[in-house]
Design a protein around this motif. Structure first.
Motif, PDB file in Angstrom:
ATOM      1  N   LEU A 123     -45.119  57.038  54.812  1.00 47.70           N
ATOM      2  CA  LEU A 123     -45.498  55.417  54.557  1.00 47.70           C
ATOM      3  C   LEU A 123     -46.813  54.840  54.544  1.00 47.70           C
ATOM      4  O   LEU A 123     -47.136  54.531  53.612  1.00 47.70           O
ATOM      5  CB  LEU A 123     -44.246  54.889  55.268  1.00 47.70           C
ATOM      6  CG  LEU A 123     -43.321  53.915  54.419  1.00 47.70           C
ATOM      7  CD1 LEU A 123     -43.028  54.791  52.842  1.00 47.70           C
ATOM      8  CD2 LEU A 123     -41.698  53.166  54.463  1.00 47.70           C
ATOM      9  N   LYS A 124     -47.203  54.966  56.152  1.00 47.10           N
ATOM     10  CA  LYS A 124     -48.316  54.552  55.678  1.00 47.10           C
ATOM     11  C   LYS A 124     -49.132  54.758  55.407  1.00 47.10           C
ATOM     12  O   LYS A 124     -50.229  53.879  55.263  1.00 47.10           O
ATOM     13  CB  LYS A 124     -48.446  54.629  57.446  1.00 47.10           C
ATOM     14  CG  LYS A 124     -49.421  53.732  58.280  1.00 47.10           C
ATOM     15  CD  LYS A 124     -49.444  53.710  60.174  1.00 47.10           C
ATOM     16  CE  LYS A 124     -50.181  52.242  60.177  1.00 47.10           C
ATOM     17  NZ  LYS A 124     -50.583  52.583  62.099  1.00 47.10           N
ATOM     18  N   ASP A 125     -49.048  56.819  55.167  1.00 53.00           N
ATOM     19  CA  ASP A 125     -51.025  57.078  54.246  1.00 53.00           C
ATOM     20  C   ASP A 125     -50.360  56.707  52.811  1.00 53.00           C
ATOM     21  O   ASP A 125     -51.166  55.818  52.675  1.00 53.00           O
ATOM     22  CB  ASP A 125     -49.900  58.379  54.478  1.00 53.00           C
ATOM     23  CG  ASP A 125     -50.818  58.940  55.923  1.00 53.00           C
ATOM     24  OD1 ASP A 125     -51.130  58.334  56.668  1.00 53.00           O
ATOM     25  OD2 ASP A 125     -50.344  60.080  56.188  1.00 53.00           O
ATOM     26  N   MET A 126     -48.802  56.167  52.267  1.00 55.39           N
ATOM     27  CA  MET A 126     -49.185  55.787  50.760  1.00 55.39           C
ATOM     28  C   MET A 126     -48.746  54.447  51.357  1.00 55.39           C
ATOM     29  O   MET A 126     -49.965  54.246  49.910  1.00 55.39           O
ATOM     30  CB  MET A 126     -47.183  56.654  50.985  1.00 55.39           C
ATOM     31  CG  MET A 126     -47.668  57.539  50.272  1.00 55.39           C
ATOM     32  SD  MET A 126     -48.133  58.102  48.763  1.00 55.39           S
ATOM     33  CE  MET A 126     -48.043  56.443  47.856  1.00 55.39           C
ATOM     34  N   ILE A 184     -48.330  45.845  56.355  1.00 55.70           N
ATOM     35  CA  ILE A 184     -49.351  46.312  57.404  1.00 55.70           C
ATOM     36  C   ILE A 184     -50.586  45.244  57.564  1.00 55.70           C
ATOM     37  O   ILE A 184     -51.315  44.594  58.043  1.00 55.70           O
ATOM     38  CB  ILE A 184     -50.184  47.785  56.937  1.00 55.70           C
ATOM     39  CG1 ILE A 184     -49.792  48.738  57.257  1.00 55.70           C
ATOM     40  CG2 ILE A 184     -51.409  47.835  56.954  1.00 55.70           C
ATOM     41  CD1 ILE A 184     -50.097  50.331  56.027  1.00 55.70           C
ATOM     42  N   MET A 185     -50.666  44.174  56.064  1.00 57.13           N
ATOM     43  CA  MET A 185     -51.773  44.106  55.801  1.00 57.13           C
ATOM     44  C   MET A 185     -51.184  42.541  56.563  1.00 57.13           C
ATOM     45  O   MET A 185     -52.217  41.052  57.328  1.00 57.13           O
ATOM     46  CB  MET A 185     -51.336  42.995  54.471  1.00 57.13           C
ATOM     47  CG  MET A 185     -51.920  43.960  53.895  1.00 57.13           C
ATOM     48  SD  MET A 185     -51.607  43.574  51.777  1.00 57.13           S
ATOM     49  CE  MET A 185     -52.574  42.068  51.354  1.00 57.13           C
ATOM     50  N   ALA A 186     -50.096  42.187  57.108  1.00 53.96           N
ATOM     51  CA  ALA A 186     -49.615  41.354  58.019  1.00 53.96           C
ATOM     52  C   ALA A 186     -49.242  41.281  59.822  1.00 53.96           C
ATOM     53  O   ALA A 186     -48.536  41.111  60.066  1.00 53.96           O
ATOM     54  CB  ALA A 186     -48.392  40.783  57.324  1.00 53.96           C
ATOM     55  N   LYS A 187     -50.421  42.987  59.755  1.00 59.25           N
ATOM     56  CA  LYS A 187     -50.035  43.127  61.039  1.00 59.25           C
ATOM     57  C   LYS A 187     -49.093  43.581  61.634  1.00 59.25           C
ATOM     58  O   LYS A 187     -48.120  43.091  62.988  1.00 59.25           O
ATOM     59  CB  LYS A 187     -50.640  42.427  62.311  1.00 59.25           C
ATOM     60  CG  LYS A 187     -52.404  42.398  61.312  1.00 59.25           C
ATOM     61  CD  LYS A 187     -53.216  41.466  62.612  1.00 59.25           C
ATOM     62  CE  LYS A 187     -54.695  41.881  62.403  1.00 59.25           C
ATOM     63  NZ  LYS A 187     -55.002  41.652  60.435  1.00 59.25           N
ATOM     64  N   MET A 188     -47.727  43.304  60.608  1.00 63.14           N
ATOM     65  CA  MET A 188     -46.084  43.461  61.401  1.00 63.14           C
ATOM     66  C   MET A 188     -45.837  45.228  61.846  1.00 63.14           C
ATOM     67  O   MET A 188     -47.414  46.522  60.822  1.00 63.14           O
ATOM     68  CB  MET A 188     -45.371  42.930  59.998  1.00 63.14           C
ATOM     69  CG  MET A 188     -45.144  41.711  59.338  1.00 63.14           C
ATOM     70  SD  MET A 188     -44.052  41.285  59.049  1.00 63.14           S
ATOM     71  CE  MET A 188     -44.256  39.819  58.060  1.00 63.14           C
ATOM     72  N   ASN A 189     -44.701  45.465  62.423  1.00 61.67           N
ATOM     73  CA  ASN A 189     -44.316  46.920  62.732  1.00 61.67           C
ATOM     74  C   ASN A 189     -43.400  47.525  61.308  1.00 61.67           C
ATOM     75  O   ASN A 189     -42.630  47.129  61.300  1.00 61.67           O
ATOM     76  CB  ASN A 189     -42.897  47.018  63.907  1.00 61.67           C
ATOM     77  CG  ASN A 189     -42.899  47.850  64.552  1.00 61.67           C
ATOM     78  OD1 ASN A 189     -43.096  49.245  64.421  1.00 61.67           O
ATOM     79  ND2 ASN A 189     -42.248  48.146  65.553  1.00 61.67           N
ATOM     80  N   ILE A 190     -44.675  47.984  61.152  1.00 59.33           N
ATOM     81  CA  ILE A 190     -43.027  48.909  59.726  1.00 59.33           C
ATOM     82  C   ILE A 190     -42.323  49.753  60.100  1.00 59.33           C
ATOM     83  O   ILE A 190     -41.515  50.010  58.988  1.00 59.33           O
ATOM     84  CB  ILE A 190     -44.440  49.352  58.898  1.00 59.33           C
ATOM     85  CG1 ILE A 190     -44.961  51.221  59.108  1.00 59.33           C
ATOM     86  CG2 ILE A 190     -46.194  49.008  57.878  1.00 59.33           C
ATOM     87  CD1 ILE A 190     -45.774  52.103  58.551  1.00 59.33           C
ATOM     88  N   ALA A 191     -42.215  50.461  61.109  1.00 58.27           N
ATOM     89  CA  ALA A 191     -41.035  51.465  61.583  1.00 58.27           C
ATOM     90  C   ALA A 191     -39.775  50.490  61.550  1.00 58.27           C
ATOM     91  O   ALA A 191     -38.194  50.612  61.851  1.00 58.27           O
ATOM     92  CB  ALA A 191     -41.378  52.097  63.413  1.00 58.27           C
TER      93      ALA A 191
END
Length: 564
Positions: free
Chosen positions: A172-175, A239-246
């Motif tokens: 997901l992070k890669d995408m 990611i842009m907002a520096k949040m935890n995507i997990a």
């Protein structure tokens, strides 16, 4: 729309655009080609598209609209999604009351028109337009061309099939970091800025992923990506907002700073888990668009004079009340800009800090580490401030410290969520504050709302009906010559009828008669009635004054004061 008995071929023949031989040949070949007569002639270069549509306009008695008169910005109508507009191959051009004007290439597509009537609840007025012109306008207005959402989505689809896999965080992070998803998120944000939005809402539902923009305080559906791209888009924003995507089970907050259309813009980002995924809201904080000037908030001359006088007082509490999105923060920031000087120390405790003010010490509360409004306030009174701004009085503890600060010689500003000015007094009494402390510390309460301003290009004058005056609770004698403004909607205002917003206000000054009522713990209605007797204008009365001045409409004032 009328259907003339004459056929297109006959009209073209009469106008000398085709010969009798051309018509006979077309009729003979029609059974084989299955083409409509008009298109048959266009495809063989016998007539132009202009010739064809002029003939259709004459046949059906529908005005033909040239591309120069198409709307310059998209018109958003409740119930009519961008996807529906594209599939129906129509362009909403204008609204007038309950009538929606549509630009159409096929005026006989009755199933589409019936579906639009059901979806919007509006009557339709059809205007003919060339098919190629509608295609060109679709590209500009709703993005069906090269750099559009459609093409980006197509590119994502051709590059990646596993984008819906929410469990693989690395994938997901890669995408979310790949160019097409980045472009898609940037497109959503850029369109919001172009349409003067204050918020972007990304909302997941069972079968769709919806994007909405709040423009001048009202939400509008806009073109949305497919449901399968939901996770990638939300992950990109996180990611842009520096949040935890997990972390998708708990609410999160973050900030983004971007340069868009030549402007530095901050975004406050909030995510919250819902039944069908995370819902995301981006609050757009555009410093270049905010005007921190008391004179430009919409106060009339008398109110501005009284309010400016009271904010110069050395101590006491001044409250600004109203629901979320009523402009309270802007008013308080404008006050601080007005009274800020090198001789004064100003400290604010906010949640969150929306705009940074020059020369003002601003504290962001962080409840997760124990920095609450109450804890922050306890610390800042030892910082020797002259003026304290508390973002919001949410509990008895914060209210108590605010009162103590005012009693010890500080000027305190804060906000409360109440419907009117008098309600702020009873809210604090309900919190357990002593009436004698409120009577001696509160010096003024300002209730406010934001109303949309009439678009100067499409406003028009009408005579107010008796029922409207009754609903507005107008008590004055109205001249028979009085005209008020209504709006149609045009390309200048994105067909909303309004452009920009201004404030309507209700200012309760705490005079001796009002203090006496507070000491007797009188209810909000009693305090309000006494204040009106002493000259206070209610929100609706101030709104009516702005209607008479042609600034806004009755519908707008009623919309924002309906709780009154």
């Amino acid at each position: 729309m009328k259907t003339n008995k004459r056929f297109i071929g006959e009209i073209l023949l009469e106008k000398g655009k085709i010969t009798e031989r051309d018509l006979n040949l077309a009729l003979a070949e029609q059974n084989i080609t299955k083409e409509k007569i008009g298109e048959y002639f266009v495809h063989r270069g016998i007539i132009s598209y202009d010739d064809l549509y002029q003939a259709i306009s004459e046949q059906l008695e529908i005005p033909l609209v040239p591309i120069s008169e198409f709307p310059k910005t998209p018109l958003f109508i409740d119930g009519l999604t961008v996807d529906f507009i594209k599939k129906g191959f129509v362009i909403p051009a204008n609204t007038n009351g309950n009538v929606l004007t549509l630009l159409v290439a096929d005026p006989l597509d009755f199933p589409t028109f019936e579906a639009i009537k059901i979806a919007t609840g509006m009557e339709l007025e059809l205007r003919l337009a060339r098919k190629d012109h509608i295609e060109e306008a679709m590209e500009k207005l709703y993005g069906t061309g090269g750099g559009s959402m459609d093409q980006i989505i197509e590119e994502i689809g051709s590059n990646e099939n596993g984008i819906e896999n929410e469990e693989d965080i690395a994938h997901l992070k890669d995408m979310a970091s790949e160019a097409p998803v980045i472009r898609l998120v940037n497109l959503i944000i850029t369109r919001a800025i172009e349409s003067r939005s204050s918020d972007i809402h990304l909302e997941p539902f069972e079968n769709e992923f919806k994007v909405r923009y709040r423009i001048d305080g009202v939400l509008h559906d806009v073109e949305s990506p497919p449901r399968r791209l939901q996770s990638a888009i939300i992950s990109r924003i996180k990611i842009m907002a520096k949040m935890n995507i997990a972390e998708r089970r708990l609410p999160q907050d973050g900030r983004i700073k971007m340069r868009i259309l030549g402007r530095e813009i901050d975004f406050r980002v909030s995510t919250i888990p819902t039944l069908h995924g995370e819902s995301v809201v981006l609050r757009i904080l555009d410093k270049s668009s905010i005007i921190l000037d008391l004179k430009k908030l919409g106060m009339d001359k008398d109110l501005l004079y009284s309010f400016t006088k009271i904010i110069q007082r050395p101590h006491g509490i001044i409250l600004v009340t109203g629901p979320t999105g009523s402009g309270k923060t802007t008013t308080l920031y404008s006050v601080l800009e007005k009274i800020n000087s090198p001789e004064k120390k100003i400290i604010t405790v906010e949640d969150p800090v929306e705009y940074q003010l020059k020369g003002v010490n601003q504290i962001q509360v962080k409840p997760s580490i124990g920095l609450t409004f109450a804890n922050g306030l306890r610390s800042i009174v030892r910082q020797d401030p002259d003026i304290i701004l508390i973002g919001e009085i949410r509990d008895a503890e914060t209210a108590e410290i605010a009162i103590q600060s005012a009693l010890t010689g500080h000027l305190v500003f804060s906000t409360l969520h109440t419907n009117d000015a008098a309600g702020a007094i009873t809210r604090l009494l309900d919190m357990g504050m002593e009436e004698y402390l409120l009577a001696s510390t509160i010096i003024g309460v300002l209730a406010q709302r934001l109303v949309r301003v009439c678009c100067p290009k499409c406003e028009y004058l009408v005579t107010p009906e008796e029922s409207i005056l009754k609903e507005m609770e107008v008590k004055e004698n109205i001249s028979s010559n009085l005209k008020i403004k209504e709006v149609k909607g045009c390309d200048e205002c994105s067909f909303t009828g309004y452009k920009g917003r201004t404030g309507i206000f209700e200012y309760l000054e705490i005079t001796d008669p009002i203090r006496s009522l507070i000491l007797m713990r009188k209810d909000a209605n009693t305090i309000k009635d006494e204040a009106r007797r002493l000259g206070m204008k209610t929100l609706r009365e101030d709104g009516w004054n702005k209607v008479k001045k042609g600034i806004t409409t009755v519908a707008e004032v009623l919309r924002v004061t309906q709780q009154e």
